[in-house]
Design a protein around this motif. Structure first.
Motif, PDB file in Angstrom:
ATOM      1  N   HIS A  60      17.470 -21.669  -5.562  1.00 20.72           N
ATOM      2  CA  HIS A  60      18.904 -21.481  -5.412  1.00 20.72           C
ATOM      3  C   HIS A  60      19.523 -22.784  -4.905  1.00 20.72           C
ATOM      4  O   HIS A  60      19.041 -23.374  -3.954  1.00 20.72           O
ATOM      5  CB  HIS A  60      19.163 -20.338  -4.424  1.00 20.72           C
ATOM      6  CG  HIS A  60      20.614 -20.065  -4.221  1.00 20.72           C
ATOM      7  ND1 HIS A  60      21.429 -19.590  -5.228  1.00 20.72           N
ATOM      8  CD2 HIS A  60      21.404 -20.231  -3.137  1.00 20.72           C
ATOM      9  CE1 HIS A  60      22.666 -19.468  -4.763  1.00 20.72           C
ATOM     10  NE2 HIS A  60      22.674 -19.850  -3.495  1.00 20.72           N
ATOM     11  N   LYS A  96      12.539 -17.386  -7.895  1.00 21.79           N
ATOM     12  CA  LYS A  96      13.887 -17.754  -8.342  1.00 21.79           C
ATOM     13  C   LYS A  96      14.773 -18.108  -7.140  1.00 21.79           C
ATOM     14  O   LYS A  96      15.614 -19.003  -7.209  1.00 21.79           O
ATOM     15  CB  LYS A  96      14.486 -16.560  -9.089  1.00 21.79           C
ATOM     16  CG  LYS A  96      15.620 -16.909 -10.017  1.00 21.79           C
ATOM     17  CD  LYS A  96      16.301 -15.647 -10.531  1.00 21.79           C
ATOM     18  CE  LYS A  96      15.557 -15.014 -11.708  1.00 21.79           C
ATOM     19  NZ  LYS A  96      16.315 -13.902 -12.324  1.00 21.79           N
ATOM     20  N   GLU A  97      14.542 -17.373  -6.021  1.00 16.42           N
ATOM     21  CA  GLU A  97      15.372 -17.608  -4.833  1.00 16.42           C
ATOM     22  C   GLU A  97      15.087 -18.971  -4.189  1.00 16.42           C
ATOM     23  O   GLU A  97      15.928 -19.524  -3.494  1.00 16.42           O
ATOM     24  CB  GLU A  97      15.148 -16.509  -3.786  1.00 16.42           C
ATOM     25  CG  GLU A  97      15.644 -15.147  -4.233  1.00 16.42           C
ATOM     26  CD  GLU A  97      15.203 -14.056  -3.253  1.00 16.42           C
ATOM     27  OE1 GLU A  97      15.440 -14.214  -2.044  1.00 16.42           O
ATOM     28  OE2 GLU A  97      14.603 -13.058  -3.718  1.00 16.42           O
ATOM     29  N   LYS A 129       8.889 -12.926  -1.632  1.00 14.67           N
ATOM     30  CA  LYS A 129      10.148 -13.482  -2.117  1.00 14.67           C
ATOM     31  C   LYS A 129      10.043 -13.834  -3.607  1.00 14.67           C
ATOM     32  O   LYS A 129       9.001 -14.288  -4.064  1.00 14.67           O
ATOM     33  CB  LYS A 129      10.435 -14.748  -1.305  1.00 14.67           C
ATOM     34  CG  LYS A 129      11.868 -15.185  -1.259  1.00 14.67           C
ATOM     35  CD  LYS A 129      12.031 -16.330  -0.238  1.00 14.67           C
ATOM     36  CE  LYS A 129      13.486 -16.741  -0.099  1.00 14.67           C
ATOM     37  NZ  LYS A 129      13.641 -17.784   0.921  1.00 14.67           N
TER      38      LYS A 129
END
Lengths: 450, 450
Positions: free
Chosen positions: B205, B201-202, B198
């Motif tokens: 969120h 950055k995610e 992954k």
């Protein structure tokens, strides 16, 4: 995100937004808020609005926000919500937060709520409720990552991954043997950098493991965590079995509470008063000390009364009285303040404490001498009466030394009697410096001037 | 390891051991000590012994221990060690600790030391020295784990593993874009539980990223970290580029310093005094306030002087004077204490603060009424003089209300003038309650009794 002057942007956004809506609650804005900010916001609402608002929130958000509210507001809100909803909210909190809230409630309501809470949570919360709230056991968190010391590093990481969602603060994991005795602590970063096949037991070779038993005073735990720069302190029973951890965020609360307690109890205000407490609560807390203070100042008034004849003959003495009392009181308060902070930040050490009183004596001697000299000149310039100036400055010198020693000694004496070293100390101090100040001024005047 | 009453076992062992050796330092025991305990031990030695002892230690141990010592002892020790050794020790410290020590030294010594420190450390320390020590920039740590937001979770973990030895407190890693703008924060546990492929950055969120700019007051940073239960707060410049982090262990120091400052400056003692400060230092800090207090009590003495004639006619007034002054002073100090703690624990809010003064007025009215009633009876029983009892209780009531309002208002006024809300507040308060108390008692007596 950009911010200035320390106001988080989402909060400012909410403030502006809130204004646009005439101050009404907007669910979308609350959703984007940190629970700590949501709590602040909820506290500003009236009780009925709080209830209405909490009911609209998902249970988890409600639990997170209520956990961040002030004790007094928590209690009011939980008492007002229906019992089923309160129980659900408490289940979603970490057990120590739930126990803190239940602690504050009436016995009946606490029992009813506990019955409504599901068995596994109930047991954990009930155990926490058995600890004295002022001890390590009373503030510890039972959600802790525990590893059997026989695991390898990669097994440990797998185990933490599986558990981590449940544990609110797993910065450290604690190692135990097969009988649950605490044997060491590893941080996540230790695990992250170690060779995967290594036994975790090897990571703690030579470790200075520091822990406390559950009955250690919470202020002492806070002091130790600060001293060692820990993020958490493991709490054990007397057989060294791990019970839980006190975390650094609790330490911040404990330090703030302690600082407020000391400053406020020193002058006889309530230890847990804030400007948000109901004003009648403050009356209840302060009035008994003010009444005690009447009794105390009656003592110094009685001293003056003994010399009423001298004052009638020489009213200038009444003019000088407040100066003596003020200076000695102030000198004593300086010693008192430094001493109370000493007890708040370091472990009590009898020899060191009494040595500090000797230090105060030296400071009192020098400051007393300087101020007495200044006052000698001032009184002589003002009255042209040399004997009066000498009596005044002698009494002042004497009383300032008394103030320094008594101010330094009161917290130690209170401590030795098992009391809070700050409790009403300023009131006791003033009684002594006033009485002895008046006694020396009026007494010396009687001997040398009349 | 087993322990009771919060004394770490290795420390108790050292105490016993130390006694057996006639108090002399035993290297083997020190080796087994936590640097924070070693620092406590070193502080108890005389300066020459400290120097001798530090010279025997490996540089890293010396740096760790000195970093934990009190500011005053650090300064003395660094001044006394030879400059080459001091420079080596500073290199081994984290840059923020080194900068804190250099801050305290004379300009010449600081410059000489900086020249001796190797270039990469020098640059970092020099940058830290440009920040105001009372701001986020002045207390931040520049050793921070930084991740480019484009990395995947496994890349991030590899990067942290490579860096982690150098970074003292990597509980969080901070995400930046290619221009070093702060975009988010991830904890090690977030990385540990996330799917390896992954993008990091995610993970951020929808994150409420909270940060401060470098010029935010350090007490405000401490308040925010406590409010949000953070372990660290990122510090940025005005373009939101990451500069460093303030960690929670610094917060504990800031809170303790602030509590000592408030309590001690309230009564005119030095803000950084402890019982370990040289006594001459305390004289220097306290004497100016005692001299100011002479001037202040001269004001209340002058008020009494105005009514000297009344006292000559009615010496009982001098007996009652201390009671009025004491009660009103105590009432005011209660308001003062609650208000100062309010400013220490929450962001300043003008409207809320003045509302709190109104709250104090209500408390003062009720407490004043109760105490005045008590005094009315007491004075009447004692003197059988009803008019005198009424004058006395009237003056007392009036002065207690004045005390409540003035005690609540002084910290706000000091704050509005950009001063420390606690500074000498107790001294100002007493001047006002004494003067107005004497004025009302002696004035009312002049009107109604003589």
């Amino acid at each position: 995100m950009r911010k200035e002057k320390g106001i988080p942007e989402h909060l400012r956004k909410w403030q502006e937004h809130g204004k646009g809506l005439g101050g009404e609650v907007d669910q979308r804005v609350i959703d984007a808020m940190h629970p700590a900010d949501a709590a602040d916001h909820i506290e500003e609402l009236g009780l009925e609005e709080q209830v209405k608002f909490i009911k609209q929130l998902p249970i988890r958000d409600a639990a997170d926000s209520i956990a961040e509210m002030e004790r007094y507001d928590q209690r009011e809100l939980i008492e007002r919500l229906n019992i089923g909803m309160s129980a659900r909210i408490l289940e979603y909190m970490s057990p120590d937060d739930a126990a803190d809230i239940l602690e504050e409630l009436d016995d009946d309501l606490r029992e009813s709520l506990l019955r409504q809470i599901k068995a596994e949570d109930r047991e954990e919360i009930s155990t926490l409720l058995t600890f004295d709230p002022d001890t390590a056991g009373g503030v510890m968190n039972t959600e802790v990552a525990i590893l059997l010391e026989d695991l390898t590093v990669d097994q440990a990481i797998t185990s933490i991954r599986a558990e981590v969602e449940d544990k609110s603060i797993p910065y450290y994991a604690y190692l135990v043997d097969r009988r649950n005795h605490l044997t060491g602590a590893v941080s996540l970063r230790d695990l992250l950098v170690a060779r995967p096949g290594k036994k975790i037991k090897e990571l703690i070779h030579n470790q200075h493991l520091i822990s406390v038993t559950y009955e250690v005073d919470k202020e002492e735990v806070a002091r130790l965590i600060g001293h060692y720069n820990f993020l958490a302190m493991p709490v054990t029973d007397f057989d060294h079995r791990l019970l839980g951890v006190v975390t650094v965020d609790d330490v911040i609360d404990i330090l703030n509470e302690e600082a407020s307690e000391d400053m406020q109890s020193m002058v006889g205000a309530g230890t847990d008063e804030t400007i948000d407490s109901p004003w009648a609560y403050s009356v209840k807390k302060r009035l008994p000390w003010l009444v005690l203070n009447v009794a105390n100042s009656a003592i110094s008034a009685w001293v003056v009364h003994l010399f009423e004849g001298n004052i009638a003959k020489m009213a200038i003495l009444a003019v000088l009285m407040p100066i003596v009392a003020n200076q000695a009181g102030n000198t004593g308060q300086q010693a008192l303040a430094v001493m109370i902070r000493q007890f708040a930040t370091e472990k009590f050490d009898r020899v060191k404490s009494w040595t500090a009183v000797f230090r105060e004596l030296k400071i009192g001697l020098v400051n007393g001498f300087c101020v007495a000299l200044l006052v000698l000149f001032a009184v002589y310039m003002f009255t042209q009466n040399a004997p009066l100036a000498m009596v005044m400055s002698g009494a002042l010198f004497l009383d300032m030394i008394i103030g320094a020693v008594v101010g330094g000694a009161i917290p130690i004496i209170l401590k030795e009697f098992g009391r809070d070293p700050a409790q009403a100390s300023s009131i006791f101090l003033t009684t002594i410096t006033d009485s002895l100040g008046f006694f020396s001024l009026l007494g010396l005047a009687g001997i040398f001037l009349l």
